[in-house]
Design an enzyme around this catalytic site. Structure first.
Site, PDB file in Angstrom:
ATOM      1  N   PHE A   1       0.821  -1.206   0.000  1.00  0.00           N
ATOM      2  CA  PHE A   1       0.000   0.000   0.000  1.00  0.00           C
ATOM      3  C   PHE A   1       0.858   1.261   0.000  1.00  0.00           C
ATOM      4  O   PHE A   1       1.738   1.419   0.859  1.00  0.00           O
ATOM      5  CB  PHE A   1      -0.887   0.050   1.252  1.00  0.00           C
ATOM      6  CG  PHE A   1      -2.214  -0.642   1.117  1.00  0.00           C
ATOM      7  CD1 PHE A   1      -3.308   0.020   0.584  1.00  0.00           C
ATOM      8  CD2 PHE A   1      -2.349  -1.952   1.541  1.00  0.00           C
ATOM      9  CE1 PHE A   1      -4.537  -0.621   0.482  1.00  0.00           C
ATOM     10  CE2 PHE A   1      -3.585  -2.598   1.450  1.00  0.00           C
ATOM     11  CZ  PHE A   1      -4.677  -1.930   0.906  1.00  0.00           C
ATOM     12  N   ASP A   2       0.578   2.162  -0.918  1.00  0.00           N
ATOM     13  CA  ASP A   2       1.057   3.524  -0.792  1.00  0.00           C
ATOM     14  C   ASP A   2       0.366   4.162   0.407  1.00  0.00           C
ATOM     15  O   ASP A   2      -0.744   3.762   0.777  1.00  0.00           O
ATOM     16  CB  ASP A   2       0.727   4.294  -2.078  1.00  0.00           C
ATOM     17  CG  ASP A   2       0.977   5.776  -1.954  1.00  0.00           C
ATOM     18  OD1 ASP A   2       2.116   6.160  -1.626  1.00  0.00           O
ATOM     19  OD2 ASP A   2       0.025   6.556  -2.181  1.00  0.00           O
TER      20      ASP A   2
END
Length: 240
Positions: A7-8
């Protein structure tokens, strides 16, 4: 079968736009920039695209962290005639980063999504280009930290998304197989292009409906407008 989710953080889970705007609004009042600028919105309308442009240059290794930190303020200050020195901007930037690390607004649906994915047995990891001194505090203060098994921060490993070296490091650091890993992020330039270079599948969080302007080598990402669509996107990938 997908097991690992990269995940960013910024503007994928943590609402960077809203949180940073709030910090700048506080500084605008504290520093009395209204003596030089008509309204905060006028200041922010110039600051925001300038900051975005500098971050684009930074993640593509064209400027340094210090250059970004200085010029995201010095360029607007020059525009509006706000006096400054390099030392005063360094102090201001430290204050700004401290304020930012204390903000807690998340993208809608972030916590329910992470809880759902964790319950399903996915391994969750953060991959971020943000500055190391505040990213951990942002995760802790916003309640995101408990969901993630590891953080991959570009400044600590010496490469930024979309550099392929960043993604190779993340795979090694998390002991993840490429075939079992998906990247989830909002940035075409950093997340989706980086995933494509590393031959990783990706889910593009695109709430504002931007056009896909990149030429990708390994197929288009799955596009979603809300975080609640992530599980369905993962099912689609698993069925391919």
């Amino acid at each position: 079968m997908i097991r690992n989710l990269f995940f960013d953080l910024d503007d994928t889970l943590w609402d960077t736009y809203s949180n940073n705007k709030r910090c700048l609004e506080i500084l605008f009042t504290q520093q009395q920039w209204s003596n030089y600028v008509g309204t905060f919105n006028e200041f922010f309308a110039f600051y925001y695209p300038n900051n975005e442009s500098l971050w684009h240059e930074y993640r593509n290794d064209r400027i340094t962290k210090q250059y970004l930190s200085l010029h995201r303020f010095s360029i607007p200050f020059d525009k509006f005639g706000i006096p400054y020195t390099e030392d005063s901007i360094n102090t201001l930037n430290e204050h700004f980063l401290l304020l930012a690390s204390q903000q807690t607004k998340l993208i809608e649906g972030a916590l329910p999504l992470l809880e759902n994915l964790q319950e399903q047995g996915y391994n969750l990891y953060i991959i971020t280009n943000g500055f190391k001194e505040i990213q951990r505090n942002k995760l802790i203060n916003s309640g995101l930290m408990p969901y993630f098994k590891a953080l991959c921060i570009s400044e600590e490993l010496g490469a930024h998304k979309p550099n392929i070296g960043f993604f190779h490091y993340a795979l090694t650091r998390t002991n993840s197989k490429r075939s079992e890993t998906v990247v989830i992020g909002d940035s075409l330039d950093a997340d989706i292009q980086g995933a494509d270079r590393a031959r990783l599948r990706s889910i593009w969080f695109n709430p504002r409906g931007h056009d896909l302007t990149l030429q990708l080598s390994n197929g288009k990402p799955i596009e979603i407008k809300k975080l609640e669509e992530v599980p369905q996107a993962l099912e689609q990938i698993n069925m391919e």
